[in-house]
Design an enzyme around this catalytic site. Structure first.
Site, short mmCIF file in Angstrom:
data_model
loop_
_atom_site.label_atom_id
_atom_site.label_comp_id
_atom_site.label_asym_id
_atom_site.label_seq_id
_atom_site.Cartn_x
_atom_site.Cartn_y
_atom_site.Cartn_z
N THR A 7 0.88 -1.19 0.00
CA THR A 7 0.00 0.00 0.00
C THR A 7 0.91 1.23 0.00
O THR A 7 1.00 1.96 0.99
CB THR A 7 -0.91 0.03 1.24
N ASN A 52 1.87 3.57 14.77
CA ASN A 52 3.06 3.97 14.02
C ASN A 52 3.28 5.47 14.08
O ASN A 52 4.41 5.94 14.23
CB ASN A 52 2.93 3.50 12.56
N HIS A 57 15.79 7.28 21.27
CA HIS A 57 17.21 7.48 20.95
C HIS A 57 17.31 8.50 19.82
O HIS A 57 16.80 8.26 18.71
CB HIS A 57 17.85 6.16 20.51
N CYS A 102 7.64 2.15 6.66
CA CYS A 102 6.36 2.34 7.36
C CYS A 102 6.12 3.73 7.92
O CYS A 102 5.10 4.35 7.61
CB CYS A 102 6.26 1.30 8.48
C1 UDX Z 1 8.24 0.17 12.35
C2 UDX Z 1 7.48 -0.18 13.63
O1 UDX Z 1 8.41 -0.30 14.72
C3 UDX Z 1 6.76 -1.53 13.44
O2 UDX Z 1 6.01 -1.83 14.61
C4 UDX Z 1 5.83 -1.39 12.23
O3 UDX Z 1 5.14 -2.62 12.00
C5 UDX Z 1 6.62 -1.03 11.00
O4 UDX Z 1 7.35 0.19 11.22
P1 UDX Z 1 10.49 -0.49 11.17
O5 UDX Z 1 10.13 0.66 10.28
O6 UDX Z 1 10.91 -1.78 10.59
O7 UDX Z 1 9.22 -0.81 12.16
O8 UDX Z 1 11.72 -0.02 12.07
P2 UDX Z 1 11.88 0.65 13.50
O9 UDX Z 1 12.78 -0.22 14.28
O10 UDX Z 1 10.56 1.00 14.08
O11 UDX Z 1 12.67 2.02 13.16
C6 UDX Z 1 12.02 2.96 12.34
C7 UDX Z 1 12.97 4.15 12.18
O12 UDX Z 1 13.07 4.86 13.42
C8 UDX Z 1 14.38 3.78 11.77
O13 UDX Z 1 14.85 4.72 10.81
C9 UDX Z 1 15.19 3.92 13.06
O14 UDX Z 1 16.54 4.29 12.83
C10 UDX Z 1 14.45 5.07 13.74
N1 UDX Z 1 14.58 5.07 15.20
C11 UDX Z 1 14.03 4.04 15.92
C12 UDX Z 1 15.22 6.14 15.81
O15 UDX Z 1 15.72 7.05 15.16
N2 UDX Z 1 15.30 6.16 17.17
C13 UDX Z 1 14.78 5.16 17.94
O16 UDX Z 1 14.89 5.24 19.16
C14 UDX Z 1 14.13 4.06 17.29
#
Ligand code: UDX
Length: 435
Positions: free
Chosen positions: A86, A211, A254, A263
């Site tokens: 999507t 999200n 962080h 996502c």
């Molecule tokens: C996310 C959601 O966590 C998940 O539940 C949903 O189903 C899909 O989207 P994802 O996109 O795979 O998962 O990665 P995630 O670990 O959530 O990190 C997303 C982004 O946030 C990354 O770019 C990561 O670097 C950033 N991030 C994450 C931060 O900058 N700081 C943090 O503390 C955590």
């Protein structure tokens, strides 16, 4: 149970493999014969730790198969999962539901006995009701119910997130559908994982709201980090002090170069559109999208400042370009904003990333790829830590500074201790939210 999964992308493949590991008989369907052929031969097109082995085990056990025959997979299934993409629609930020509705109508034409049509793809509120309308339109006699079952899988941790979820969300409009989904997730139910059974619209909203909230939490600490730099506070200490409040929690707090991935950008954009269309603009989510873009761009200025204000004769080594570690996914990665700017301002940019090269080579023109982090640093005038792969968490800093012409580091994930970096011979060290 017999289950058909429509779409063998990231969500469909992980869901199909894990559901077969629960003991169900699963057929994963895709229109792309090359994909089906590769999967049938155990070749997994995405990098997801543990997926290849789990896939092979379940194919071997005869519970998991791949097919291009949509009708046959659907006609024999008790539950059919729509797990197609999507993507964000060009221009208006909406979720493009073309593939969802095409799948729904094809399912409608193939249904024989009672079937639950489950939408796992992330879709705007009201989509499941539209899926039901479209199936009825193509097959008024179809005996079926729809259900919403959004996924909460993190790339790089998807199998664990599926097998040990914080919760399973199920949106249904009938008891029969609720019973079928209870059977699908029985292995989790028996191990007391919470299963939230609710209505279709609430299930759809839970996904977007979750999200968007996570994206908001990250963006909040990124904004606090920028202020910390101005007032001389340390965002890591601030994050720790905040996160110990169990109403806040320390996860997703962080500071970094901004969020990316397949996502958060897509889902915040879709939620903002849903709000606009409903006459209730999502002002916070709209602000999060704007601030996140600024955070990524602010990293460019940080590197330029580190390099003395111009990049024309700089050799910059970048450690990590995927949007996060343990994935090969480059979608909306901060590197796609930062590196073209560095190249555009005349820097020679060298890149090291354990999995990023396959997609990065086309997405990041003008950079040179290296496997060895120390070789890449030879003669460099700045090092940027952009994605916190384990490989980059314990670099031999003294060895690195020896290799560099001008040992300077921009640690955009706050991995290293500033004093240790300086003690290892780096003349300058900057990070995020730490003066
Ligand atoms: C996310 C959601 O966590 C998940 O539940 C949903 O189903 C899909 O989207 P994802 O996109 O795979 O998962 O990665 P995630 O670990 O959530 O990190 C997303 C982004 O946030 C990354 O770019 C990561 O670097 C950033 N991030 C994450 C931060 O900058 N700081 C943090 O503390 C955590």
């Amino acid at each position: 149970m017999k289950i058909a999964i429509i779409g063998t992308g990231y969500v469909g493949l992980v869901s199909g493999v894990c559901l077969s590991d629960f003991g169900h008989e699963v057929v994963c369907v895709d229109k792309d014969p090359a994909k089906i052929d590769a999967l049938t031969h155990g070749k997994v097109p995405i990098y997801e730790p543990g997926l290849e082995d789990l896939l092979a085990r379940n194919v071997e056990a005869g519970r998991l198969s791949f097919s291009g025959d949509f009708a046959s997979a659907v006609s024999s299934a008790d539950a059919v999962f729509i797990a197609v993409g999507t993507p964000t629609r060009r221009g208006d930020g909406h979720a493009d539901l073309t593939f969802v509705y095409e799948a729904a109508e094809e399912i409608g034409r193939a249904i024989t006995g009672y079937t639950v049509v489950v939408t796992k793809s992330t879709v705007p509120v009201g989509t499941n009701a539209e899926v039901e309308r479209r199936i009825k339109a193509v097959n008024p006699d179809a005996d079926f119910d729809v259900a919403s079952n959004p996924e909460f899988l993190r790339e790089g941790a998807a199998i664990d997130d599926f097998m040990r979820p914080d919760r399973v969300v199920v949106g249904v409009s009938s008891e029969r559908a609720a019973d079928v989904l209870a059977d699908v997730y029985r292995p989790l139910y028996l191990r007391d994982f919470p299963i939230v059974v609710t209505d279709l619209e609430s299930a759809e909203m839970i996904k977007y709201a979750a999200n968007a909230f996570l994206a908001t939490k990250i963006t909040f600490i990124n904004e606090i980090a920028a202020l910390c730099e101005r007032v001389g506070a340390d965002v890591k200490q601030v994050s720790r002090g905040m996160g110990l409040d169990n109403r806040i929690g320390n996860k997703f707090l962080h500071a970094g170069p901004g969020y990316g991935g397949s996502c958060f950008p897509k889902d915040t954009s879709a939620l903002a559109r849903i709000g606009q269309e409903a006459g209730m603009p999502m002002r916070i989510t709209e602000a999060v999208m704007d601030v996140n873009d600024r955070v990524k761009r602010r990293m460019i200025d940080k590197v330029i400042d580190l390099c003395g204000g111009q990049l024309s004769d700089q050799r910059i080594v970048v450690y990590g370009v995927t949007f996060k570690p343990n994935t090969d996914d480059m979608r909306d990665a901060p590197s796609l904003t930062i590196l073209p700017a560095l190249v555009g301002q005349g820097a020679e940019v060298r890149v090291v990333d354990p999995e990023g090269r396959r997609e990065g080579e086309t997405l990041l023109p003008g950079v040179t790829w290296f496997d060895d982090p120390y070789e890449a640093a030879t003669g460099a005038t700045a090092a940027i830590l952009l994605t916190e792969w384990n490989e980059f968490r314990a670099l031999d800093l003294a060895r690195l500074s020896d290799r560099m012409e001008t040992p300077r580091m921009a640690d955009l994930r706050n991995i290293y201790d500033p004093d240790a970096v300086k003690a290892a011979g780096f003349a300058e060290y900057v990070s995020v939210g730490r003066a």
